[in-house]
Design a protein around this motif. Structure first.
Motif, PDB file in Angstrom:
ATOM      1  N   ALA A   3       5.899  10.100  35.518  1.00  0.00           N
ATOM      2  CA  ALA A   3       5.858   8.736  35.240  1.00  0.00           C
ATOM      3  C   ALA A   3       6.324   7.690  36.286  1.00  0.00           C
ATOM      4  O   ALA A   3       7.196   7.982  36.936  1.00  0.00           O
ATOM      5  CB  ALA A   3       6.665   8.221  33.769  1.00  0.00           C
ATOM      6  N   MET A   4       5.385   6.762  36.685  1.00  0.00           N
ATOM      7  CA  MET A   4       5.603   5.967  37.680  1.00  0.00           C
ATOM      8  C   MET A   4       5.995   4.737  37.134  1.00  0.00           C
ATOM      9  O   MET A   4       5.342   4.160  36.132  1.00  0.00           O
ATOM     10  CB  MET A   4       4.714   5.715  38.843  1.00  0.00           C
ATOM     11  CG  MET A   4       4.042   7.098  39.354  1.00  0.00           C
ATOM     12  SD  MET A   4       5.253   7.684  40.413  1.00  0.00           S
ATOM     13  CE  MET A   4       5.322   6.596  41.781  1.00  0.00           C
ATOM     14  N   ALA A  50       6.245  -2.603  34.287  1.00  0.00           N
ATOM     15  CA  ALA A  50       5.290  -1.729  33.993  1.00  0.00           C
ATOM     16  C   ALA A  50       5.390  -0.264  34.249  1.00  0.00           C
ATOM     17  O   ALA A  50       6.263   0.139  35.031  1.00  0.00           O
ATOM     18  CB  ALA A  50       3.856  -2.253  34.621  1.00  0.00           C
ATOM     19  N   THR A  51       4.611   0.846  33.566  1.00  0.00           N
ATOM     20  CA  THR A  51       4.809   2.269  33.823  1.00  0.00           C
ATOM     21  C   THR A  51       3.453   2.830  33.765  1.00  0.00           C
ATOM     22  O   THR A  51       2.706   2.236  32.658  1.00  0.00           O
ATOM     23  CB  THR A  51       6.018   2.699  32.843  1.00  0.00           C
ATOM     24  OG1 THR A  51       5.932   4.141  33.288  1.00  0.00           O
ATOM     25  CG2 THR A  51       5.450   2.748  31.318  1.00  0.00           C
ATOM     26  N   ALA A  98      -6.451  11.776  32.561  1.00  0.00           N
ATOM     27  CA  ALA A  98      -5.989  10.631  31.670  1.00  0.00           C
ATOM     28  C   ALA A  98      -4.633   9.944  32.048  1.00  0.00           C
ATOM     29  O   ALA A  98      -3.638  10.859  32.047  1.00  0.00           O
ATOM     30  CB  ALA A  98      -6.332  10.643  30.242  1.00  0.00           C
ATOM     31  N   TYR A  99      -4.681   8.629  32.039  1.00  0.00           N
ATOM     32  CA  TYR A  99      -3.319   8.008  32.230  1.00  0.00           C
ATOM     33  C   TYR A  99      -3.151   6.934  31.072  1.00  0.00           C
ATOM     34  O   TYR A  99      -4.046   6.543  30.601  1.00  0.00           O
ATOM     35  CB  TYR A  99      -3.256   7.323  33.497  1.00  0.00           C
ATOM     36  CG  TYR A  99      -3.259   8.239  34.686  1.00  0.00           C
ATOM     37  CD1 TYR A  99      -4.387   8.884  35.289  1.00  0.00           C
ATOM     38  CD2 TYR A  99      -2.074   8.904  35.344  1.00  0.00           C
ATOM     39  CE1 TYR A  99      -4.326   9.673  36.303  1.00  0.00           C
ATOM     40  CE2 TYR A  99      -2.021   9.765  36.362  1.00  0.00           C
ATOM     41  CZ  TYR A  99      -3.238  10.284  36.655  1.00  0.00           C
ATOM     42  OH  TYR A  99      -2.908  11.040  37.785  1.00  0.00           O
ATOM     43  N   TYR A 100      -1.975   6.428  31.132  1.00  0.00           N
ATOM     44  CA  TYR A 100      -1.503   5.470  29.895  1.00  0.00           C
ATOM     45  C   TYR A 100      -0.537   4.549  30.556  1.00  0.00           C
ATOM     46  O   TYR A 100       0.330   5.056  31.278  1.00  0.00           O
ATOM     47  CB  TYR A 100      -0.938   6.269  28.770  1.00  0.00           C
ATOM     48  CG  TYR A 100      -0.244   5.370  27.789  1.00  0.00           C
ATOM     49  CD1 TYR A 100       0.768   4.747  27.600  1.00  0.00           C
ATOM     50  CD2 TYR A 100      -1.492   4.812  26.679  1.00  0.00           C
ATOM     51  CE1 TYR A 100       1.256   4.031  26.660  1.00  0.00           C
ATOM     52  CE2 TYR A 100      -1.176   4.066  25.751  1.00  0.00           C
ATOM     53  CZ  TYR A 100       0.458   3.564  25.522  1.00  0.00           C
ATOM     54  OH  TYR A 100       0.806   2.534  24.741  1.00  0.00           O
ATOM     55  N   ARG A 153       3.924   9.958  26.072  1.00  0.00           N
ATOM     56  CA  ARG A 153       5.272   8.991  25.754  1.00  0.00           C
ATOM     57  C   ARG A 153       5.421   8.302  27.082  1.00  0.00           C
ATOM     58  O   ARG A 153       5.195   8.601  28.102  1.00  0.00           O
ATOM     59  CB  ARG A 153       6.567   9.816  25.534  1.00  0.00           C
ATOM     60  CG  ARG A 153       7.883   9.008  25.478  1.00  0.00           C
ATOM     61  CD  ARG A 153       8.898  10.018  25.459  1.00  0.00           C
ATOM     62  NE  ARG A 153      10.216   9.101  25.539  1.00  0.00           N
ATOM     63  CZ  ARG A 153      11.489   9.369  25.623  1.00  0.00           C
ATOM     64  NH1 ARG A 153      11.635  10.772  25.313  1.00  0.00           N
ATOM     65  NH2 ARG A 153      12.590   8.830  25.642  1.00  0.00           N
ATOM     66  N   TYR A 154       5.909   6.832  26.725  1.00  0.00           N
ATOM     67  CA  TYR A 154       6.045   5.992  27.883  1.00  0.00           C
ATOM     68  C   TYR A 154       7.344   5.672  28.189  1.00  0.00           C
ATOM     69  O   TYR A 154       8.212   5.914  27.241  1.00  0.00           O
ATOM     70  CB  TYR A 154       5.166   4.656  27.652  1.00  0.00           C
ATOM     71  CG  TYR A 154       5.273   4.299  26.487  1.00  0.00           C
ATOM     72  CD1 TYR A 154       4.287   3.819  25.444  1.00  0.00           C
ATOM     73  CD2 TYR A 154       6.505   3.084  26.130  1.00  0.00           C
ATOM     74  CE1 TYR A 154       4.233   3.338  24.146  1.00  0.00           C
ATOM     75  CE2 TYR A 154       6.618   2.656  24.996  1.00  0.00           C
ATOM     76  CZ  TYR A 154       5.663   2.784  24.166  1.00  0.00           C
ATOM     77  OH  TYR A 154       5.655   2.057  22.876  1.00  0.00           O
TER      78      TYR A 154
END
Length: 130
Positions: free
Chosen positions: A33-34, A49-50, A58-60, A109-110
């Motif tokens: 996660a960035m 933001a993340t 895919a990215y969220y 998950r974020y």
């Protein structure tokens, strides 16, 4: 050793745009996660933001309410770089912007708290004048 180097900060007027970059080196992450955080003078570091991978391609992305609709986070895996496009900047966006990496994540998950992240850059100053 992981190294994160931010760039792209500066002094702009309200309403302007900036694009921040964060180049990562030293290790290859399979599913990181960035995140971007910022810290204004006299205030605690806050989430901006993340972006996390939700599948093979895919990215969220998830944003703080204060920047939603104005900021966009994106990632270029080939360059190991994460970006933060900031539009319609406001004086309250002023601060030092830090990028961070969380090495191990759960798909879907974020991550929006600073203590969840493993590595941090040195920060880049963003100043928005009114």
């Amino acid at each position: 050793q992981v190294q994160l180097v931010e760039s792209g900060g500066g002094l702009v007027q309200a309403g302007a745009s900036l694009r921040l970059s964060c180049a990562a080196s030293g290790r290859t992450f399979s599913r990181p996660a960035m995140g971007w955080f910022r810290q204004a003078p006299g205030k605690e570091r806050e989430f901006v933001a993340t972006i996390s991978r939700t599948g093979d391609i895919a990215y969220y992305a998830y944003y703080a309410d204060s920047v939603k609709g104005r900021f966009t986070i994106s990632i270029d895996n080939a360059k190991n770089t994460v970006y933060l496009q900031m539009n319609s900047l406001k004086p309250e966006d002023t601060g030092v912007y830090y990028c961070a990496v969380k090495e191990k994540t759960i798909i879907g998950r974020y991550y929006y708290t600073a203590d969840e992240y493993d590595y941090w850059g040195q920060g880049t100053q963003v100043t928005v004048s009114s």
